[in-house]
Design a protein around this motif. Structure first.
Motif, mmCIF file in Angstrom:
data_model
loop_
_atom_site.group_PDB
_atom_site.id
_atom_site.type_symbol
_atom_site.label_atom_id
_atom_site.label_comp_id
_atom_site.label_asym_id
_atom_site.label_seq_id
_atom_site.Cartn_x
_atom_site.Cartn_y
_atom_site.Cartn_z
ATOM 1 N N LEU A 87 -32.321 108.010 66.905
ATOM 2 C CA LEU A 87 -31.781 107.514 65.640
ATOM 3 C C LEU A 87 -30.918 106.282 65.857
ATOM 4 O O LEU A 87 -30.954 105.336 65.060
ATOM 5 C CB LEU A 87 -30.955 108.598 64.951
ATOM 6 N N THR A 129 -33.110 103.275 66.182
ATOM 7 C CA THR A 129 -33.778 102.845 64.953
ATOM 8 C C THR A 129 -32.807 102.246 63.951
ATOM 9 O O THR A 129 -33.223 101.728 62.915
ATOM 10 C CB THR A 129 -34.506 104.034 64.282
ATOM 11 N N ASN A 139 -30.591 103.934 62.219
ATOM 12 C CA ASN A 139 -30.394 104.843 61.080
ATOM 13 C C ASN A 139 -29.408 105.963 61.384
ATOM 14 O O ASN A 139 -29.458 107.020 60.772
ATOM 15 C CB ASN A 139 -31.737 105.458 60.672
ATOM 16 N N THR A 194 -26.050 105.900 58.556
ATOM 17 C CA THR A 194 -26.347 105.368 57.226
ATOM 18 C C THR A 194 -26.320 106.499 56.208
ATOM 19 O O THR A 194 -26.727 107.625 56.492
ATOM 20 C CB THR A 194 -27.732 104.694 57.200
#
Length: 296
Positions: free
Chosen positions: A270, A273, A275, A278
């Motif tokens: 994660l 990426t 993300n 968030t």
């Protein structure tokens, strides 16, 4: 200038996945695993004694934090309670509790200093008792309130995360959450300048504690919610998360070990990426009050 994705991938020295237990007495449901920043596969972290306890986890992480390590530790339990507009927490019974950390303090006070961060007598406390289903048939007036992140996670994984207020049955999660919150509180208070609890706080300190749901990582990696209990399945899942194979893992292991291993790799994935920390814009205010599962 490095990209935000690269900066996040280099932000932590280790990503730690923790499968949890809220049991009382002698229990064996806690497992820890970690990934390092070099991209190598996860490895299980062995306890110093015969098994991990909640107190041992707090001491272990505290030692690594004190040594200056930058950690992202993901815990498999709810960090908070549902917050409902017009009611707040616990169906209007605690109007003076306005945020998650105040709720944590109430939980600590109601736990009556039970050892090993157990929930103690909390479920009989007048502020909490009416919210819990603890035995027998479901009461007609019991409310199956859930946090927004649980309903959103259920939609994303086609699963149905349980409410923290259900303390009966095989899938109950409430006891783990209560004991976990007490543990998180102790870790945070031991090193407040070095530990942030996301999303109640911005993830801007060297160590961040975050909520995970291992099923989310299994679904992402394998398209399945089935537990991982063997090395071959695990390594296939790890490859899908951009990780090398597990280090020193046996051919078969418990589902607790499997969840810890896939979670450590999932957290690192994660981060790469972009993300990791968030929140959906429309859910941010609710998440700041209730908590949020990373990756949802």
């Amino acid at each position: 200038m490095p990209s935000a994705r690269m900066a996040m991938s280099e932000r932590f020295d280790a990503w730690i996945g923790i499968d949890w237990s809220g049991a009382k007495g002698r229990y064996s449901g806690i497992a820890l695993a970690e990934c390092r920043a070099d991209g190598s596969g996860p490895r299980l972290i062995a306890p110093e004694g015969a098994r991990w306890t909640r107190s041992a986890v707090a001491d272990y992480l505290g030692g690594r934090i004190a040594a200056g390590e930058r950690l992202l530790a993901g815990f498999d339990f709810a960090f908070g309670f549902p917050w409902i507009a017009g009611e707040g927490y616990l169906a209007k019974r605690v109007p003076h509790i306005a945020d998650a950390f105040a709720l944590w303090e109430l939980i600590e006070q109601a736990s009556d200093d039970a050892p090993d961060f157990h929930a103690g007598s909390l479920v009989t406390h007048p502020d909490f008792a009416d919210s819990y289903w603890v035995s027998g048939k479901q009461k007609p007036d019991w409310r199956n309130d859930k946090r927004l992140t649980e309903t959103e996670c259920g939609a994303a994984t086609s699963t149905y995360p349980e409410t923290v207020f259900k303390l009966i049955g095989a899938k109950q999660v409430g006891k783990a959450a209560l004991a976990g919150i007490r543990t998180l509180r102790a870790i945070r208070l031991a090193a407040p300048a070095h530990v942030a609890v996301w999303p109640f706080e911005d993830a801007d300190k060297p160590t961040v504690l975050a909520e995970i749901y291992p099923t989310l990582f299994r679904r992402q990696a394998l398209g399945s919610t089935a537990k991982i209990k063997d090395r071959a399945t695990l390594d296939n899942a790890l490859a899908a998360l951009g990780s090398g194979p597990a280090q020193d893992a046996p051919a078969s292991f418990s589902d607790h070990d499997g969840d810890a291993l896939i979670s450590a790799a999932g957290l690192r994935w994660l981060g790469r990426t972009g993300n990791l920390f968030t929140l959906p814009e429309e859910a941010e205010a609710q998440a700041r009050r209730e908590g949020w599962i990373v990756g949802v």
